[in-house]
Design an enzyme around this catalytic site. Structure first.
Site, short mmCIF file in Angstrom:
data_model
loop_
_atom_site.label_atom_id
_atom_site.label_comp_id
_atom_site.label_asym_id
_atom_site.label_seq_id
_atom_site.Cartn_x
_atom_site.Cartn_y
_atom_site.Cartn_z
N HIS A 1 0.43 -3.41 6.32
CA HIS A 1 -0.71 -3.22 7.23
C HIS A 1 -2.01 -3.67 6.59
O HIS A 1 -3.08 -3.45 7.13
CB HIS A 1 -0.81 -1.74 7.61
N CYS B 1 -7.43 -2.40 3.89
CA CYS B 1 -6.97 -1.00 3.80
C CYS B 1 -7.53 -0.30 2.56
O CYS B 1 -8.48 0.43 2.66
CB CYS B 1 -5.46 -0.87 3.87
N SER C 1 0.78 3.80 1.84
CA SER C 1 1.17 4.30 3.16
C SER C 1 2.52 3.73 3.60
O SER C 1 3.30 4.41 4.26
CB SER C 1 0.12 3.96 4.21
N CYS D 1 0.83 -1.21 0.00
CA CYS D 1 0.00 0.00 0.00
C CYS D 1 0.86 1.26 0.00
O CYS D 1 1.99 1.26 0.49
CB CYS D 1 -0.89 -0.03 1.24
N HIS E 1 5.25 5.82 2.10
CA HIS E 1 5.53 7.08 2.80
C HIS E 1 6.65 6.87 3.83
O HIS E 1 7.50 7.74 4.03
CB HIS E 1 4.29 7.59 3.54
#
Ligand code: APR
Ligand code: ZN
Ligand code: ZN
Length: 369
Positions: free
Chosen positions: A66, A172, A47, A45, A50
């Site tokens: 996650h 997610c 995220s 993902c 990041h």
């Protein structure tokens, strides 16, 4: 199977190039109210990226990932709702279940959740590395591992007919996109919509918009390939991003959309969002920008034109309610999600999967175990 076990996991130690190492890690058994899940699929993902790019700081070493689904293989004392063999999707926002926000059905707003500190709700971790140092599961999940330990309430049982790859995404990107449409924007049939960014989250928003009966659904991206995928997911139009985006969206939506979603996490496109909606319309911020960056918005667009900005954290999801709903919509054929998965890879290919994301090539790589 109840003692400490060794597992292979994708670990980030702060490498400047954003590389992960696949390491053997130690995972302590589930404590009271926790379960150990054998991970069968973990999505790659935005995220996580990041963190690898240094935009967000997390405790290291971090077990990344996650977005996960798997099978319960051990339960701690006091666990009542789950048993060994249950298929589950993991919720990464692990709320306290006791505070006022949680009691009001807003677990995503729980101030006591420790997910952002990479800790379980009791403030501890079950992980350590080969040298005995503590390891920190990203967003309290650490999905890119052969097995994980999470609280009972963060493992949501779902219908076994949902393939693990699809189930992982519900945890997610798909859940976030669905929740942004259904819970945050409360989109109604025949409303017009525009989605800026057609990656995993954007495509999930598009398929949820189609489920909600929105029309037209205008997808925006800088990649022609992503726009083709957006049309396949249910968008009625695909538009390349650029300077005159607002006028092109206005042409397609009779003067501006009822609702617009930003699904990239760039402050420039977030600032542009109110210009894509009609007076009284809703602009929904879904993408997560780098820490500390400011979004510049003309105040009159809000105060005079009556536009609303809606913040969406984890799609306003109540996982125990929404994950099974999303699974049912998928199984009925009303919410097609198979097309979101562009590659299935092994854990040892995790760096290539992030490279593909950096090149904007794949909608979603899913690590399968
Ligand atoms: N204009 C339009 N589209 C753009 C632009 C731009 N200026 N810049 C990038 N994009 C597109 C990319 O081409 C890509 O298709 O945005 C999409 C972003 O998708 P992904 O990188 O796959 O990210 P995704 O996993 O969908 O997450 C998006 O949501 O949950 C958050 O943390 C996540 O902030 C991230 C965002
Ligand atoms: Zn709470
Ligand atoms: Zn995610």
């Amino acid at each position: 199977m109840t003692g400490t076990i060794d597992v292979s996991a994708a670990v980030f130690r702060g490498d400047a190039e954003g590389r992960l190492s696949v390491e053997r890690m130690r995972l302590d058994p589930p404590s009271h109210g926790e379960v150990r899940v054998r991970v069968r699929a973990a999505g790659v993902c935005g995220s996580d990226r990041h963190v690898l790019e240094g935009e967000w700081q997390v405790p290291l070493p971090a077990i990344m990932g996650h977005e996960a689904a798997g099978v319960v293989e051990a339960v701690g004392a006091g666990v009542q709702s789950l048993g060994v063999g249950d298929h589950v999707i993991i919720a990464w926002h692990q709320a306290c279940q006791r505070c006022g926000e949680c009691a009001a059905g807003k677990p995503w707003a729980c101030l006591l959740a420790k997910s952002n500190d990479s800790l379980l709700p009791d403030g501890t971790t079950r992980w350590s590395d080969a040298q005995g140092a503590a390891g920190y599961p990203y967003l309290a999940v650490g999905a890119m591992s052969e097995a994980i330990v999470v609280p009972e309430f963060a493992a949501i049982r779902i219908d076994e007919r949902v393939p693990f790859e699809v189930a992982s995404l519900i945890g997610c990107s798909v859940g976030t996109g669905y929740g942004a449409v259904v819970n945050n924007a409360r989109v109604e049939a025949s409303e017009s919509a525009v989605v800026v960014g057609s990656g995993g989250v954007g495509l999930s928003i598009i398929s949820a918009l189609r489920l909600a009966g929105a029309t037209p659904i205008v997808a925006v991206d800088v990649s022609e390939e992503k726009l083709r995928e957006a049309l396949a997911a249910g968008a009625t139009h695909g538009v390349l991003g650029g300077e005159d985006l607002a006028s092109r969206v206005a042409d397609l939506t009779d003067g501006g959309a009822d609702v617009a979603f930003e699904a990239i996490g760039r402050v420039q496109t977030m600032a542009q969002l109110p210009s894509l909606i009609r007076p009284g319309g809703r602009a929904v911020f879904v993408g997560l920008p780098p820490e500390g960056q400011k979004v510049e918005i003309d105040g009159l667009l809000l105060a005079y034109e009556g536009k609303t900005i809606i913040g969406s954290n984890y799609g306003g999801l109540v996982p125990a309610r929404d994950f099974p709903r999303i699974a049912r919509a998928y199984l009925s054929g009303a919410l097609p999600l198979d097309g979101l998965i562009s590659a299935r890879v092994g854990l040892d290919e995790v760096n290539e999967a992030f490279d593909a994301m950096r090149r904007g090539e794949r909608t979603r790589s899913v690590i399968v175990f």
